[in-house]
Design a protein around this motif. Structure first.
Motif, PDB file in Angstrom:
ATOM      1  N   THR A  41      43.876 -71.965  80.546  1.00 25.07           N
ATOM      2  CA  THR A  41      44.295 -72.211  79.156  1.00 25.07           C
ATOM      3  C   THR A  41      45.765 -71.872  78.972  1.00 25.07           C
ATOM      4  O   THR A  41      46.525 -72.627  78.344  1.00 25.07           O
ATOM      5  N   TYR A  42      46.184 -70.738  79.516  1.00 23.15           N
ATOM      6  CA  TYR A  42      47.585 -70.322  79.389  1.00 23.15           C
ATOM      7  C   TYR A  42      48.522 -71.351  80.021  1.00 23.15           C
ATOM      8  O   TYR A  42      49.558 -71.708  79.443  1.00 23.15           O
ATOM      9  N   THR A  62      46.676 -76.604  71.751  1.00 19.24           N
ATOM     10  CA  THR A  62      45.821 -75.430  71.572  1.00 19.24           C
ATOM     11  C   THR A  62      44.433 -75.855  71.114  1.00 19.24           C
ATOM     12  O   THR A  62      43.416 -75.380  71.638  1.00 19.24           O
ATOM     13  N   LEU A 117      48.965 -74.487  77.973  1.00 19.79           N
ATOM     14  CA  LEU A 117      49.763 -74.310  76.753  1.00 19.79           C
ATOM     15  C   LEU A 117      51.221 -73.958  77.034  1.00 19.79           C
ATOM     16  O   LEU A 117      52.069 -74.085  76.143  1.00 19.79           O
ATOM     17  N   LYS A 154      52.308 -78.253  70.658  1.00 23.37           N
ATOM     18  CA  LYS A 154      51.570 -77.151  71.276  1.00 23.37           C
ATOM     19  C   LYS A 154      50.372 -76.735  70.421  1.00 23.37           C
ATOM     20  O   LYS A 154      49.351 -76.288  70.947  1.00 23.37           O
ATOM     21  N   THR A 167      42.522 -77.509  74.043  1.00 20.15           N
ATOM     22  CA  THR A 167      41.960 -76.574  75.027  1.00 20.15           C
ATOM     23  C   THR A 167      40.684 -75.941  74.493  1.00 20.15           C
ATOM     24  O   THR A 167      39.711 -75.753  75.232  1.00 20.15           O
ATOM     25  N   TRP A 221      39.117 -67.447  75.539  1.00 21.67           N
ATOM     26  CA  TRP A 221      40.098 -68.462  75.117  1.00 21.67           C
ATOM     27  C   TRP A 221      41.076 -67.881  74.115  1.00 21.67           C
ATOM     28  O   TRP A 221      42.280 -68.146  74.175  1.00 21.67           O
ATOM     29  N   PHE A 232      55.927 -71.796  74.447  1.00 19.26           N
ATOM     30  CA  PHE A 232      55.141 -72.394  73.367  1.00 19.26           C
ATOM     31  C   PHE A 232      56.043 -73.016  72.305  1.00 19.26           C
ATOM     32  O   PHE A 232      55.665 -73.973  71.635  1.00 19.26           O
ATOM     33  N   SER A 291      50.842 -68.141  72.613  1.00 17.57           N
ATOM     34  CA  SER A 291      51.535 -68.417  71.351  1.00 17.57           C
ATOM     35  C   SER A 291      52.764 -67.551  71.142  1.00 17.57           C
ATOM     36  O   SER A 291      53.622 -67.869  70.315  1.00 17.57           O
ATOM     37  N   ALA A 323      45.094 -68.083  74.380  1.00 14.43           N
ATOM     38  CA  ALA A 323      45.824 -68.803  73.338  1.00 14.43           C
ATOM     39  C   ALA A 323      46.770 -67.866  72.580  1.00 14.43           C
ATOM     40  O   ALA A 323      47.899 -68.250  72.253  1.00 14.43           O
ATOM     41  N   SER A 324      46.315 -66.661  72.320  1.00 13.15           N
ATOM     42  CA  SER A 324      47.153 -65.692  71.610  1.00 13.15           C
ATOM     43  C   SER A 324      48.371 -65.322  72.445  1.00 13.15           C
ATOM     44  O   SER A 324      49.502 -65.286  71.943  1.00 13.15           O
TER      45      SER A 324
END
Length: 354
Positions: free
Chosen positions: A181-182, A58, A185, A54, A61, A34, A47, A42, A38-39
């Protein structure tokens, strides 16, 4: 008078049983990938179309993945307990060969069957509600990804019949979790950035598979005698199983090296390989010792990563298993966290504020 130390102790005493019940020690397996997604999200221009929203997305998620993972762990134990009860075995006499601590807090009555049902409802209900939230935002793609993950999760308990358990886990905690996840976001699955992340997610999936294969190698004889089909038993010997684990690590590393050499990411992307390579060598060496039945002392070292509850493990006399399990788990966690930091600080994008 308020005491931070006492407050922390109380928190530990209340949360520890729940984490044992839901096998929280395995949570890094899903949380680490994750962080990668998430990184990377971002630093995407998508984002920054609504940063405050967002950030909430985040967190959602993260919560959804944690709830579904812990719920799946608990559901697995719950189903196994119910099977034993249907056979007429009293709850306090239920025993699982090769997994003495499995569902311990259900068997000893710390958590009743009804309480377990309530916890499952809360965990899965939370995950489903968050999934509905993102479906409203992005449409059919979210339930499609969730449905694929759900199908694979349902198939997992019977995956030993067709030798797909490791592939299922690698797919769920690699491409599906990271790309899902991507997308949640950023709303993006078709750009060049998404394609590069997909390549990274395959490398992550392979590293996650190493954990399950290390587990299965140590269960090789039991699985072979009981007709359980894993990648380790299919290759035909413990020696070949060890070669398989080595190949998974090498292929994952080669994907990262390829992405660096071809200029798709900076050479900093090699950092996860550099940091985890010594741990990988240690894992392969230790598993080779296991194959050759060497009598060893297992001493946790800080550079091997966390090995929680070691005193309990020693009392139960299964250091030989958990030592190697922890190393394999820590390889995946450190690989993903390092990768997440590299992506966050090195990926450059032109921010577009909408």
């Amino acid at each position: 008078m308020f005491s931070p130390k006492k407050a922390y102790a109380n928190f530990q005493n209340s949360i520890a049983p729940f984490m044992e019940l839901t096998r929280g020690y395995s949570l890094p397996t899903s949380i680490a990938p994750w962080f990668v997604a998430a990184s990377y999200a971002s630093v995407s221009h998508h984002f920054y179309s609504d940063t405050g929203f967002k950030l909430l997305a985040t967190f959602l998620t993260f919560a959804a993945i944690a709830c579904i993972h812990l719920g799946a762990n608990l559901f697995d134990d719950f189903i196994d307990i119910k099977k034993k009860l249907k056979k007429g075995i009293p709850l306090n006499e239920i025993n699982f060969e090769k997994a003495r601590n499995k569902a311990r807090l259900i068997k000893n009555g710390t958590y009743s069957i009804n309480k377990v049902k309530t916890i499952l409802t809360i965990l899965f209900g939370t995950g489903i509600l968050i999934g509905i939230f993102f479906t409203v935002l992005y449409g059919w793609a979210i339930p499609l990804i969730a449905a694929l993950a759900a199908i694979l999760t349902i198939l997992y308990p019977i995956s030993s019949k067709f030798c797909a358990g490791e592939i299922i886990i690698g797919t769920i905690f690699g491409p599906l979790l990271i790309m899902g996840t991507y997308f949640a976001l950023t709303g993006d699955l078709t750009s060049t950035s998404a394609a590069k992340l997909l390549a990274l997610s395959i490398a992550v999936g392979l590293i996650i598979m190493v954990l399950l294969d290390a587990h299965n190698l140590m269960d090789y004889d039991y699985d072979k005698n009981n007709g359980k089909h894993t990648l380790c038993t299919v290759v035909g010997s413990k020696k070949r199983a060890l070669a398989l684990i080595s190949a998974e690590i090498i292929i994952a590393y080669l994907i990262i090296i390829h992405l660096a050499v071809t200029g798709q990411f900076t050479y900093w992307i090699l950092l996860p390989v550099v940091i985890t390579a010594p741990l990988s060598v240690k894992l392969i060496s230790s598993l080779n010792d296991y194959n050759n039945v060497k009598d060893l002392k297992f001493i946790p070292k800080w550079y091997l990563g966390p090995m929680e509850n070691w005193d309990i493990i020693q009392k139960e006399h299964y250091e030989y298993f958990m030592y190697r399990f922890y190393i394999a788990r820590n390889i995946g966690f450190i690989f993903c966290i390092t990768l997440a930091f590299v992506l966050f600080f090195t990926v450059k994008t032109n921010y577009i504020y909408i």
